[in-house]
Write a protein that holds these residues in place. Structure first.
Motif, mmCIF file in Angstrom:
data_model
loop_
_atom_site.group_PDB
_atom_site.id
_atom_site.type_symbol
_atom_site.label_atom_id
_atom_site.label_comp_id
_atom_site.label_asym_id
_atom_site.label_seq_id
_atom_site.Cartn_x
_atom_site.Cartn_y
_atom_site.Cartn_z
ATOM 1 N N VAL A 1 0.843 -1.198 0.000
ATOM 2 C CA VAL A 1 0.000 0.000 0.000
ATOM 3 C C VAL A 1 0.874 1.242 0.000
ATOM 4 C CG1 VAL A 1 -1.649 1.354 1.358
ATOM 5 C CG2 VAL A 1 -2.001 -1.092 1.055
ATOM 6 N N SER B 1 2.298 1.797 -3.396
ATOM 7 C CA SER B 1 1.270 2.303 -4.302
ATOM 8 C C SER B 1 1.043 3.789 -4.081
ATOM 9 C CB SER B 1 -0.052 1.553 -4.102
ATOM 10 O OG SER B 1 0.089 0.208 -4.429
ATOM 11 N N VAL B 2 0.971 4.190 -2.833
ATOM 12 C CA VAL B 2 0.727 5.594 -2.502
ATOM 13 C C VAL B 2 1.892 6.466 -2.942
ATOM 14 C CG1 VAL B 2 0.455 7.215 -0.583
ATOM 15 C CG2 VAL B 2 -0.891 5.117 -0.638
ATOM 16 N N ALA C 1 1.879 6.972 -6.766
ATOM 17 C CA ALA C 1 0.610 7.322 -7.394
ATOM 18 C C ALA C 1 0.530 8.804 -7.750
ATOM 19 C CB ALA C 1 -0.546 6.960 -6.458
ATOM 20 N N GLN D 1 -4.682 8.960 -9.045
ATOM 21 C CA GLN D 1 -4.600 7.589 -8.550
ATOM 22 C C GLN D 1 -4.763 7.524 -7.036
ATOM 23 O OE1 GLN D 1 -0.787 6.888 -10.328
ATOM 24 N NE2 GLN D 1 -1.622 5.489 -11.879
ATOM 25 N N LEU E 1 -7.292 5.174 -4.938
ATOM 26 C CA LEU E 1 -6.923 4.355 -3.782
ATOM 27 C C LEU E 1 -7.838 4.631 -2.592
ATOM 28 C CD1 LEU E 1 -3.022 4.540 -3.976
ATOM 29 C CD2 LEU E 1 -4.461 2.543 -4.456
ATOM 30 N N ASP F 1 -11.043 2.845 -3.308
ATOM 31 C CA ASP F 1 -10.834 1.408 -3.101
ATOM 32 C C ASP F 1 -10.844 1.060 -1.612
ATOM 33 O OD1 ASP F 1 -10.619 1.088 -5.849
ATOM 34 O OD2 ASP F 1 -8.429 0.881 -5.837
#
Length: 139
Positions: free
Chosen positions: A22, A25-26, A29, A33, A37, A40
């Motif tokens: 995570v 991803s952050v 991003a 995005q 997230l 999501d």
């Protein structure tokens, strides 16, 4: 006893791996995005709340709904830019406020219908947000 320790160690390791995923991803991003997230995360928390609600696990249901509320109020709502977003930002703020009230009602009254409605509204906005992102990047 050692099997339980092994399972606990595995769970800690899996949790740490998920957090790293995570965080990665952050960190990589785009602003668009990041909002995806957030959607999501809110949707996953609502799904978890539904499972806990159906199982009668009040504490975990409350935690999951609290997480969804935190994402909606401190993530999605906080990301709105009233100055640049104008009327759309104002309408989204009203919608996020309504979703928050639905989540609170779902938690307080164990109301799956309110939970379902909050999820549907978030799904609709998330779908539109993803479509905008696809258009912006030419996907």
């Amino acid at each position: 006893m050692s099997a339980m320790r092994g399972a606990a160690a595995y769970a800690r390791g899996a949790g740490a791996y998920a957090r790293v995923g995570v965080e990665s991803s952050v960190m990589s991003a785009s602003p668009h995005q990041l909002i995806v997230l957030l959607f999501d995360g809110a949707q996953a928390s609502i799904r978890a709340a539904r499972i806990h609600m159906q199982a009668g696990n009040v504490a975990e249901k409350g935690k999951a709904i609290s997480k969804a509320l935190d994402i909606v109020n401190n993530g999605l709502m906080a990301a709105l830019d009233a100055e640049r977003g104008g009327e759309i930002a104002g309408r989204l703020a009203s919608l996020y406020d309504y979703i928050s009230r639905l989540l609170l009602a779902a938690n307080r009254h164990n109301d799956q219908q309110s939970l379902d409605q909050a999820e549907t509204l978030l799904d609709d906005v998330a779908s539109a947000w993803r479509e905008i992102g696809g258009q912006a990047t030419g996907e």
